[in-house]
Design an enzyme around this catalytic site. Sequence first.
Site, PDB file in Angstrom:
ATOM      1  N   ASP A  45       0.822  -1.217   0.000  1.00 17.67           N
ATOM      2  CA  ASP A  45       0.000   0.000   0.000  1.00 17.67           C
ATOM      3  C   ASP A  45       0.855   1.266   0.000  1.00 17.67           C
ATOM      4  O   ASP A  45       0.491   2.271   0.618  1.00 17.67           O
ATOM      5  CB  ASP A  45      -0.963   0.012   1.205  1.00 17.67           C
ATOM      6  CG  ASP A  45      -1.875  -1.207   1.181  1.00 17.67           C
ATOM      7  OD1 ASP A  45      -2.216  -1.654   0.069  1.00 17.67           O
ATOM      8  OD2 ASP A  45      -2.219  -1.709   2.259  1.00 17.67           O
TER       9      ASP A  45
ATOM     10  N   LYS B 262       2.262   2.158  -5.040  1.00 22.93           N
ATOM     11  CA  LYS B 262       3.103   1.655  -6.143  1.00 22.93           C
ATOM     12  C   LYS B 262       2.449   1.917  -7.493  1.00 22.93           C
ATOM     13  O   LYS B 262       3.113   2.265  -8.463  1.00 22.93           O
ATOM     14  CB  LYS B 262       3.333   0.132  -6.002  1.00 22.93           C
ATOM     15  CG  LYS B 262       4.165  -0.261  -4.806  1.00 22.93           C
ATOM     16  CD  LYS B 262       4.300  -1.759  -4.691  1.00 22.93           C
ATOM     17  CE  LYS B 262       3.009  -2.469  -4.315  1.00 22.93           C
ATOM     18  NZ  LYS B 262       2.492  -2.176  -2.974  1.00 22.93           N
TER      19      LYS B 262
ATOM     20  N   GLY C 189      -4.088  -4.580  -3.988  1.00 22.21           N
ATOM     21  CA  GLY C 189      -5.134  -3.605  -4.317  1.00 22.21           C
ATOM     22  C   GLY C 189      -4.425  -2.364  -4.813  1.00 22.21           C
ATOM     23  O   GLY C 189      -3.911  -1.581  -4.022  1.00 22.21           O
ATOM     24  N   HIS C 190      -4.312  -2.218  -6.122  1.00 21.57           N
ATOM     25  CA  HIS C 190      -3.548  -1.107  -6.688  1.00 21.57           C
ATOM     26  C   HIS C 190      -4.500  -0.007  -7.148  1.00 21.57           C
ATOM     27  O   HIS C 190      -5.209  -0.153  -8.143  1.00 21.57           O
ATOM     28  CB  HIS C 190      -2.655  -1.621  -7.831  1.00 21.57           C
ATOM     29  CG  HIS C 190      -1.553  -2.501  -7.338  1.00 21.57           C
ATOM     30  ND1 HIS C 190      -0.632  -3.106  -8.136  1.00 21.57           N
ATOM     31  CD2 HIS C 190      -1.233  -2.881  -6.071  1.00 21.57           C
ATOM     32  CE1 HIS C 190       0.222  -3.795  -7.396  1.00 21.57           C
ATOM     33  NE2 HIS C 190      -0.142  -3.687  -6.145  1.00 21.57           N
TER      34      HIS C 190
ATOM     35  N   GLN D  55       2.534  -5.957  -3.058  1.00 26.27           N
ATOM     36  CA  GLN D  55       2.931  -6.035  -1.647  1.00 26.27           C
ATOM     37  C   GLN D  55       4.201  -5.202  -1.397  1.00 26.27           C
ATOM     38  O   GLN D  55       4.483  -4.287  -2.164  1.00 26.27           O
ATOM     39  CB  GLN D  55       3.128  -7.497  -1.201  1.00 26.27           C
ATOM     40  CG  GLN D  55       1.843  -8.307  -1.139  1.00 26.27           C
ATOM     41  CD  GLN D  55       1.392  -8.875  -2.457  1.00 26.27           C
ATOM     42  OE1 GLN D  55       2.156  -9.513  -3.159  1.00 26.27           O
ATOM     43  NE2 GLN D  55       0.136  -8.675  -2.799  1.00 26.27           N
TER      44      GLN D  55
HETATM   45  P1  IMO Z   1      -0.542  -4.219  -2.362  1.00 27.28           P
HETATM   46  O1  IMO Z   1       0.028  -4.765  -3.635  1.00 27.28           O
HETATM   47  C1  IMO Z   1      -0.885  -4.552   1.931  1.00 27.28           C
HETATM   48  C2  IMO Z   1      -0.812  -8.582   3.670  1.00 27.28           C
HETATM   49  C3  IMO Z   1      -2.075  -9.066   4.347  1.00 27.28           C
HETATM   50  C4  IMO Z   1      -1.480  -9.984   5.402  1.00 27.28           C
HETATM   51  C5  IMO Z   1      -0.304 -10.616   4.689  1.00 27.28           C
HETATM   52  C6  IMO Z   1      -0.595 -11.990   4.097  1.00 27.28           C
HETATM   53  O2  IMO Z   1      -1.848  -3.536  -2.475  1.00 27.28           O
HETATM   54  O3  IMO Z   1       0.497  -3.394  -1.659  1.00 27.28           O
HETATM   55  P2  IMO Z   1      -2.011 -12.794   1.979  1.00 27.28           P
HETATM   56  O4  IMO Z   1      -3.453 -12.589   1.645  1.00 27.28           O
HETATM   57  O5  IMO Z   1      -1.053 -12.257   0.967  1.00 27.28           O
HETATM   58  O6  IMO Z   1      -1.685 -14.204   2.362  1.00 27.28           O
HETATM   59  O7  IMO Z   1      -1.805 -11.929   3.334  1.00 27.28           O
HETATM   60  O8  IMO Z   1       0.054  -9.723   3.651  1.00 27.28           O
HETATM   61  N1  IMO Z   1      -0.964  -8.132   2.271  1.00 27.28           N
HETATM   62  C7  IMO Z   1      -0.958  -6.846   1.896  1.00 27.28           C
HETATM   63  N2  IMO Z   1      -0.887  -5.710   2.628  1.00 27.28           N
HETATM   64  N3  IMO Z   1      -0.916  -4.473   0.594  1.00 27.28           N
HETATM   65  C8  IMO Z   1      -0.945  -5.605  -0.152  1.00 27.28           C
HETATM   66  O9  IMO Z   1      -0.840  -5.563  -1.488  1.00 27.28           O
HETATM   67  C9  IMO Z   1      -1.013  -6.861   0.489  1.00 27.28           C
HETATM   68  N4  IMO Z   1      -1.094  -8.133   0.064  1.00 27.28           N
HETATM   69  C10 IMO Z   1      -1.049  -8.903   1.168  1.00 27.28           C
HETATM   70  O10 IMO Z   1      -2.807  -8.006   4.907  1.00 27.28           O
HETATM   71  O11 IMO Z   1      -0.981  -9.225   6.482  1.00 27.28           O
HETATM   72 MG    MG Z   2      -2.827  -1.890  -1.914  1.00 29.03          MG
END
Ligand code: IMO
Ligand code: MG
Length: 430
Positions: free
Chosen positions: A12, A15, A41-42, A226
């Site tokens: 988050d 990116k 979630g982009h 992530q």
């Molecule tokens: P973007 O790309 C923020 C976090 C989840 C959890 C951990 C594992 O938008 O930055 P998962 O469902 O992947 O097995 O969850 O990773 N998490 C994210 N946190 N942004 C994301 O994606 C995330 N994708 C997974 O909240 O703590």
């Molecule tokens: Mg996100």
Amino acid sequence: MNTGVFGCLWGDEAKAKIVDEELARGCYHANVRFQGGPNAGHTIYSKGKKYVLHSVPTGIFYEHLDLIIAGGCVFHPTVLMNEIRDLESKGISFDGRLHIFSNVTIITKYELASDGAMEDFLSSSSFKIGTTRRGIGPAYAHRAARIAILFEDLFGDDAALLEKLKRLSVDVNPRLVAYGVDPIDPLDALSDLKEHSDFLRQYMVYNTYIGELLESGKSILFEGAQGAGLDIINGTYSFATSFPLSPGAIQISCNIPMKYIHKIIGVAKAYPTRVGEGPFPTQIFGESEDSLRRTGNEYGATTGRNRRCGWPDRVMLSYVIRSFGITELAVSCLDTISKFSQEVGSIKICDAYSINGVNIDYPKSITDSYLKNIQPVYREFDLSCDCFRINNINDLPFKAQNFISQTQDRLRVPITMISTGPNRGDIIML
Ligand code: IMO
Ligand code: MG
């Protein structure tokens, strides 16, 4: 030139906004997602409208770009279909543009159910991860266990796919029952997978596709999802996602030599946030955290959960910058932290951790057990100023210029972009 864009802490970091601005340079032929899936979630604002992308690369808004979902990704066919249909209904065209590696791991009903069941089972324990419940962890686990379904399996013989689902069911159903959840009939899982397979077939390419583009001189932007803190090997394990998130993940997922990755942009939010459980040394608590969350609208784009918010942590950032080999840094959300500073007077900055009474400026690890022994060392910084939508460094208030130059000096990496608002153009390019 080929570029990777990576989140520096826990996701988050805006990116997608940085990817969008980098793509605006006009020098790229393709945009690749190389890991993760609908856990991402982009958020992107295009022509005044807000879009949240999960599996589709951000370059969808540039009509000339090829879009590729590479082998290290995971997705559920219906979830991807819904994302494609939703974008199409808003007038965005996928015609001939989307390409999905045949060896992508497919999330089936089994992985979805396992993720939710495990989270519910752990809900009151300290082992709870707080996943996005999208089936990500089980999908990568099944891949490693060699029982996962691949994208190409959707287009072969149904009987063979059913056999693979039966094999999966033998492994998963007893676990579902142990977690108190109903077992899943392989025939149900099959019909769920086949629902959109005729449509999705058009997107399949083989895992040599990106290598061929690179060999023919095309430039590619590799879009990370992530953030480094969630890396399965070197992140805050076990509070992590389930795939490597470093530049090496591009090589693995895209099946290309490392020599093709030239520029590595790290995206560091001006203040860190984290969704889900896990260590967060500089987390703010109480009313201050609530008010930063409100100022920054820090609610998960995928799950709607409250994001935990913290003070700038340059110690954790230095760990990531060194291990990822980040060549330039994009600082996002400077407008939010400076506005927050206007509200509260001054912010805190962490430039060192204290461990057994000794200050360190670089952690040797960021696992949960290592971070339990550290205390952030703070200093106050008055950043109260208005940076919203400024797009020229000379117009940036002195306090913000100071914040940026101190960050750059401390992290020893050039800051080349500073984002000052959500829309395209709300950015200072340096
Ligand atoms: P973007 O790309 C923020 C976090 C989840 C959890 C951990 C594992 O938008 O930055 P998962 O469902 O992947 O097995 O969850 O990773 N998490 C994210 N946190 N942004 C994301 O994606 C995330 N994708 C997974 O909240 O703590
Ligand atoms: Mg996100």
